[in-house]
Motif scaffolding. Structure first.
Motif, PDB file in Angstrom:
ATOM      1  N   UNK A   1       0.825  -1.210   0.000  1.00 37.35           N
ATOM      2  CA  UNK A   1       0.000   0.000   0.000  1.00 37.35           C
ATOM      3  C   UNK A   1       0.862   1.265   0.000  1.00 37.35           C
ATOM      4  N   UNK A   2       1.979   1.217   0.722  1.00 35.31           N
ATOM      5  CA  UNK A   2       2.848   2.390   0.749  1.00 35.31           C
ATOM      6  C   UNK A   2       3.449   2.656  -0.631  1.00 35.31           C
ATOM      7  N   UNK A   3       3.740   1.584  -1.370  1.00 42.83           N
ATOM      8  CA  UNK A   3       4.249   1.769  -2.721  1.00 42.83           C
ATOM      9  C   UNK A   3       3.196   2.441  -3.608  1.00 42.83           C
ATOM     10  N   UNK A   4       1.942   2.016  -3.441  1.00 49.99           N
ATOM     11  CA  UNK A   4       0.863   2.640  -4.228  1.00 49.99           C
ATOM     12  C   UNK A   4       0.744   4.118  -3.908  1.00 49.99           C
ATOM     13  N   UNK A   5       0.755   4.429  -2.611  1.00 51.28           N
ATOM     14  CA  UNK A   5       0.601   5.823  -2.195  1.00 51.28           C
ATOM     15  C   UNK A   5       1.803   6.657  -2.610  1.00 51.28           C
ATOM     16  N   UNK A   6       3.002   6.079  -2.451  1.00 44.09           N
ATOM     17  CA  UNK A   6       4.215   6.809  -2.825  1.00 44.09           C
ATOM     18  C   UNK A   6       4.248   7.047  -4.330  1.00 44.09           C
ATOM     19  N   UNK A   7       3.833   6.036  -5.093  1.00 44.06           N
ATOM     20  CA  UNK A   7       3.768   6.196  -6.539  1.00 44.06           C
ATOM     21  C   UNK A   7       2.760   7.242  -6.961  1.00 44.06           C
ATOM     22  N   UNK A   8       1.737   7.466  -6.100  1.00 41.43           N
ATOM     23  CA  UNK A   8       0.724   8.476  -6.377  1.00 41.43           C
ATOM     24  C   UNK A   8       1.124   9.869  -5.956  1.00 41.43           C
ATOM     25  N   UNK A   9       2.334  10.004  -5.386  1.00 38.76           N
ATOM     26  CA  UNK A   9       2.833  11.333  -5.042  1.00 38.76           C
ATOM     27  C   UNK A   9       2.784  11.689  -3.573  1.00 38.76           C
ATOM     28  N   UNK A  10       2.521  10.730  -2.689  1.00 37.47           N
ATOM     29  CA  UNK A  10       2.470  11.027  -1.260  1.00 37.47           C
ATOM     30  C   UNK A  10       3.879  11.050  -0.678  1.00 37.47           C
ATOM     31  N   UNK A  11       4.283  12.192  -0.153  1.00 34.44           N
ATOM     32  CA  UNK A  11       5.611  12.321   0.445  1.00 34.44           C
ATOM     33  C   UNK A  11       5.725  11.468   1.704  1.00 34.44           C
ATOM     34  N   UNK A  12       4.659  11.456   2.508  1.00 31.92           N
ATOM     35  CA  UNK A  12       4.687  10.677   3.752  1.00 31.92           C
ATOM     36  C   UNK A  12       4.817   9.186   3.444  1.00 31.92           C
ATOM     37  N   UNK A  13       4.096   8.723   2.420  1.00 33.96           N
ATOM     38  CA  UNK A  13       4.175   7.306   2.035  1.00 33.96           C
ATOM     39  C   UNK A  13       5.573   6.966   1.541  1.00 33.96           C
ATOM     40  N   UNK A  14       6.165   7.849   0.748  1.00 32.93           N
ATOM     41  CA  UNK A  14       7.515   7.607   0.254  1.00 32.93           C
ATOM     42  C   UNK A  14       8.498   7.515   1.422  1.00 32.93           C
TER      43      UNK A  14
END
Length: 607
Positions: free
Chosen positions: A437-450
């Motif tokens: 899920x973090x990869x999905x969010x990070x790929x979507x541009x979320x700095x916190x997820x990255x």
């Protein structure tokens, strides 16, 4: 009926005669004199009993609209066994309103082998609800290669859901029937869409064939075919050609094409031309174009004109009009009116309006009233509403229900929802699920997820040997790349971490850049580390500036460093002040060291 003769027979024998005409000045148009002479010759021959001349002359008069003049010739030729005359006599009687008599003569001609008459007879039976008879005669016509007969048969079979409809629609299209070409293209287009959604192979090939039929119908002046052809080309990125077909369709009166052309022009930066086509489409009743005009005027700061167009969209049956009115009112602080328009659109099934209404109610403190609207919007497919439901339930402490809604939104690609699911999975110890899920969010541009993804990956990698300044920089790991992604998006902790990794590689310049960026964004750790770096490089005065900023923000180690700096300078009172501050800030190890330094400075001051 629209058939004025047995076309196959007349074309084959060369007996088909075009109607005459005159120009605006009333002069005889070139070639008409010959037609007039031909008519005179045919009339003379007919008067002398020539059956073929009677048939052709009757067709000429019928086509001209001279029913009284045509009828005796057609009846005489029909009595002599001319099937084309029998067909045309049926057309004449049908125009006079004698449908049953017309059908009788069409039957005579059809039995004699006239495909046009079989088509007309099939149409006659279908209009009267006799589908078996209609199918029989239309099939007779279609099997003789009559395009109109093939199309009418396909239409009848399609109405019944018969799989054989496509064969005859294709037959008519291949013979140049533009409506058949359009309907065949629509059928193939829908099939291609279905195969794409289900992942079935062959969707691209079907769409390619659909495009060819759209082209054929468009080339023959079918405006809806031109609209759909434009849409296919636009989706493929061939905007210039798409615009050309939209323009062709729009000029022929297709409002949806005018609207689509407007959007193409807007995207190209030509809003003035876009507005012209939107206006044309909106005046023809296109709600989407009216909404576009409303949005354009709203952007220009013309709310009254925007509201007028939104109302026009609503009157055209477009629920987006009510939703946009709600947005406009909300921007102006007219909350009551915004709620009214949101409700209107939401009751009509507009999911984003339902979500907006729920947010409005929630902002007003009505969480109970907001929940059902969030649910309605989410069940209708609103990803934002599903995420908002997650927030709502999380705020109530119902984490299990909240997670379910977050997962639903994340599955539809909602970045923040994916982040929340990732955090929940980390909290539960499900590291592999969290990573997904973090990869999905990070790929979507979320700095916190990255950043969080980087920390997960960082914890797995083996310890890296310490680097001294000047050593060769090692290749960046995946976790470093994610730290840098988060840092580039403004995540302060990630910026500090990237700075630390750069310093570990011996890249002092890169480390200082990231520390400074974090510090200027308010990171006390960034300011402290920047101070350490500057002090190591011999710039202690500048380092003290950054330590002061960090200490003022509550960083105990920075306060201790300042205490040591002032103690070395001999400014004992200032050193004691910062030591006191370090004791208060901690942590325990820092507080202990700061307390010893403070006591020593106090003794020195009292000596």
């Amino acid at each position: 009926m629209d058939v004025m003769g047995d076309k196959a027979t007349l074309f084959e024998t060369g007996r088909f005669v075009q109607p005459s005409g005159r120009d605006e000045a009333g002069e005889v148009v070139e070639g008409v004199a010959e037609d007039a002479a031909e008519e005179v010759r045919r009339r003379i021959a007919a008067e002398s009993g020539d059956v073929e001349a009677m048939s052709v002359l009757g067709a000429m008069l019928l086509r001209r609209g001279d029913l009284d003049g045509a009828e005796p010739y057609l009846r005489a030729a029909t009595a002599a066994g001319d099937r084309a005359a029998a067909n045309n006599l049926g057309v004449l009687l049908h125009q006079r309103g004698y449908a049953d008599d017309a059908a009788g003569w069409w039957r005579v001609a059809a039995v004699a082998g006239s495909a046009a008459a079989a088509h007309a007879l099939g149409r006659h039976h279908r209009e009267r609800g006799d589908e078996p008879a209609a199918e029989y005669w239309l099939r007779q016509s279609a099997e003789q290669g009559h395009a109109l007969g093939a199309y009418a048969l396909a239409d009848l079979l399609e109405h019944r859901g018969d799989a054989g409809a496509e064969r005859w629609m294709r037959s008519a299209a291949e013979r140049g029937h533009r409506e058949a070409a359009y309907r065949l293209a629509r059928r193939l287009d829908r099939r291609a869409g279905g195969e794409t959604e289900t992942g079935t192979d062959g969707g691209a090939a079907v769409l390619e064939e659909a495009e060819q039929w759209y082209r054929q119908a468009s080339a023959r002046g079918h405006r809806r075919a031109a609209l759909h052809l434009g849409a296919i080309l636009e989706k493929r990125g061939e905007l210039k050609e798409a615009g050309r077909w939209y323009l062709t369709s729009a000029k022929d009166g297709e409002a949806r094409a005018a609207c689509a052309l407007g959007f193409l022009l807007r995207d190209a930066g030509d809003t003035e031309s876009a507005a012209v086509w939107w206006l044309r489409a909106a005046q023809d009743g296109d709600g989407n174009a009216a909404n576009a005009l409303g949005a354009l005027h709203a952007e220009r700061g013309e709310p009254q004109t925007a509201e007028r167009w939104y109302r026009a969209a609503m009157d055209a049956g477009d629920d987006n009009g009510a939703y946009n009115l709600g947005l406009l009112c909300a921007e102006q602080g007219r909350t009551a009116q915004a709620e009214q328009w949101y409700r209107r659109a939401a009751y009509a099934g507009h999911r984003e309006a339902a979500n907006a209404l729920a947010i409005l109610l929630l902002q007003g403190g009505d969480a109970t009233g907001a929940e059902p609207w969030f649910s309605k919007a989410a069940e209708a497919g609103s990803v934002d509403a599903a995420f908002n439901l997650g927030i709502l339930f999380a705020g109530r402490g119902e984490d299990t229900v909240a997670l379910r809604w977050y997962e639903r939104a994340a599955g539809a690609g909602h970045t923040e929802a994916a982040l929340q699911v990732g955090i929940a999975r980390l909290r539960d110890g499900d590291e592999s699920g969290a990573e997904r899920y973090l990869r999905c969010a990070a790929g979507g541009g979320s700095a916190e997820a990255a950043y969080r993804l980087a920390t997960v990956l960082d914890a797995r990698r083996p310890p890296v040997p310490a680097h001294e300044l000047g050593e060769t920089v090692h290749e960046k790991s995946e976790c470093e790349e994610w730290y840098e992604r988060a840092a580039s998006l403004g995540h302060r902790r990630a910026q500090v971490r990237v700075g630390m990794l750069a310093a570990a590689r011996g890249d002092v310049v890169e480390a200082a850049r990231w520390y400074r960026e974090a510090a200027e964004a308010g990171s006390r750790n960034g300011a402290f580390n920047l101070g350490l770096l500057l002090a190591r490089e011999g710039s202690e005065p500048e380092a003290a500036v950054w330590w002061t900023r960090a200490a003022d923000a509550g960083h105990g180690r920075a306060a201790l460093r300042l205490a040591l700096v002032y103690a070395r300078r001999g400014e004992l009172a200032e050193g004691q002040r910062w030591a006191d501050r370090a004791v208060a800030l901690g942590p325990a190890e820092v507080a202990e060291r700061a307390a010893r330094l403070r006591d020593a400075l106090r003794q020195e001051l009292s000596a």
